[in-house]
Design an enzyme around this catalytic site. Structure first.
Site, PDB file in Angstrom:
ATOM      1  N   SER A   1       1.099  -1.578  -0.149  1.00 38.77           N
ATOM      2  CA  SER A   1       0.232  -0.082   0.223  1.00 38.77           C
ATOM      3  C   SER A   1       0.741   1.098  -0.378  1.00 38.77           C
ATOM      4  O   SER A   1       1.441   1.106   0.700  1.00 38.77           O
ATOM      5  CB  SER A   1      -1.213  -0.071   1.242  1.00 38.77           C
ATOM      6  OG  SER A   1      -1.912   1.721   1.071  1.00 38.77           O
TER       7      SER A   1
ATOM      8  N   TYR B   1      -1.508  -1.012  10.307  1.00 40.43           N
ATOM      9  CA  TYR B   1      -1.628  -0.997   8.687  1.00 40.43           C
ATOM     10  C   TYR B   1      -0.113  -0.582   8.047  1.00 40.43           C
ATOM     11  O   TYR B   1      -0.055  -1.801   7.413  1.00 40.43           O
ATOM     12  CB  TYR B   1      -2.993  -0.472   8.173  1.00 40.43           C
ATOM     13  CG  TYR B   1      -3.122  -0.575   7.461  1.00 40.43           C
ATOM     14  CD1 TYR B   1      -4.252  -1.974   6.613  1.00 40.43           C
ATOM     15  CD2 TYR B   1      -3.009  -0.018   5.386  1.00 40.43           C
ATOM     16  CE1 TYR B   1      -3.889  -2.772   5.214  1.00 40.43           C
ATOM     17  CE2 TYR B   1      -3.397  -0.045   4.251  1.00 40.43           C
ATOM     18  CZ  TYR B   1      -3.732  -1.142   3.955  1.00 40.43           C
ATOM     19  OH  TYR B   1      -4.311  -1.354   2.980  1.00 40.43           O
TER      20      TYR B   1
END
Length: 273
Positions: free
Chosen positions: A145, A159
């Site tokens: 990401s 995350y």
């Protein structure tokens, strides 16, 4: 078991029942690659398989697996081998977000998250790489990401850290296998239109982000597959995301963290302790 048609290569796609994972399945099938689709929801995998077999001359196998179970990755690979399939393309896509600050959820939620987003992808690489090395061919896409390149945010505490891990892991794996016909790519999308934000409970927050920040999942996937085929080790989707990464990398840490702190509430669920 279906019989392979035009292409002798098989791809394993984890988290294939929805979102970016299902788009990987669609694009790989369109490129003539046989598929092993894995996720928890077997009914959705079977529906996707029926859709793709009606459009493309590829073989498709569906295997239910919950990668939060520490035994699941090895059991998945053993089942694939039992079905007589050799995996040449691995798409480590399974993932989700845990909303809130670190102490808001029970620890087991974090433990499951670490298992799914970090341990399972590494174990699948560990188990499938020897076969790729023996055949002198392999493609591995670890879906990371943009968050892995940016300063940490308030909320969804693990995350960005997990995605940064995947990026560094992909770089090392690529260097170790660059002379063996194996390409490894960390794919780093930003905000992508998919079910991801519904699952993480962040839809109400991220829906306020401007339209230019978003990309469609099919575009993200096509770019990712083209990138790994070229031999790109890290690929960030979209000019806006590459610009954000540039600023995140070159701003002084204190300034970058202050900026993220102010903006976190726009894209991270922060309820809880």
């Amino acid at each position: 078991m279906n019989t392979p048609q035009k292409n002798t290569h098989w791809a394993l796609v984890t988290g294939a029942s929805a979102g970016i994972g299902s788009e990987f399945a669609r694009e790989l099938a369109a490129r003539g690659v046989n598929l092993v689709l894995s996720a928890r929801r077997l009914d959705r995998l079977n529906a996707l398989a029926d859709e793709l077999k009606a459009k493309h001359a590829v073989a498709i196998e569906c295997i239910s697996a919950d990668l939060a179970d520490p035994a699941a990755a090895r059991a998945l690979v053993e089942e694939i081998h039992h079905r007589g399939i050799a995996i040449d393309v691995l798409i480590n896509n399974a993932g989700y977000g845990v909303p809130g600050k670190l102490t808001a959820p029970a620890w087991q939620e974090h433990a499951d998250f670490i298992q799914v987003l970090m341990t399972a992808p590494v174990e699948l690489c560990y188990l499938l790489l020897p076969g790729m090395q023996q055949r002198s061919y392999g493609r591995i896409v670890n879906v990371a990401s943009l968050a892995g390149h940016m300063p940490g945010s308030a909320g969804n505490t693990l995350y960005g850290a997990a995605k940064a891990f995947l990026i560094k892991f992909s770089q090392s794996l690529a260097l170790e296998n660059s002379s063996r016909g194996i390409h490894v790519c960390a794919l780093c999308p930003g905000f992508t239109r998919s079910e991801f934000h519904d699952v993480s409970g962040a839809r109400g927050v991220v829906s306020k982000m401007p339209d230019f920040m978003w990309m469609n999942a099919d575009v993200v996937v096509r770019q990712g597959l083209d990138a790994v085929e070229r031999g790109d080790v890290v690929y960030i989707n979209g000019r806006v995301n590459r610009l954000l990464r540039f600023f995140g990398k070159h701003l002084p840490d204190r300034m970058a963290l202050k900026m993220i702190q102010r903006q976190s509430k726009r894209f991270r669920v922060q309820d809880g302790k």
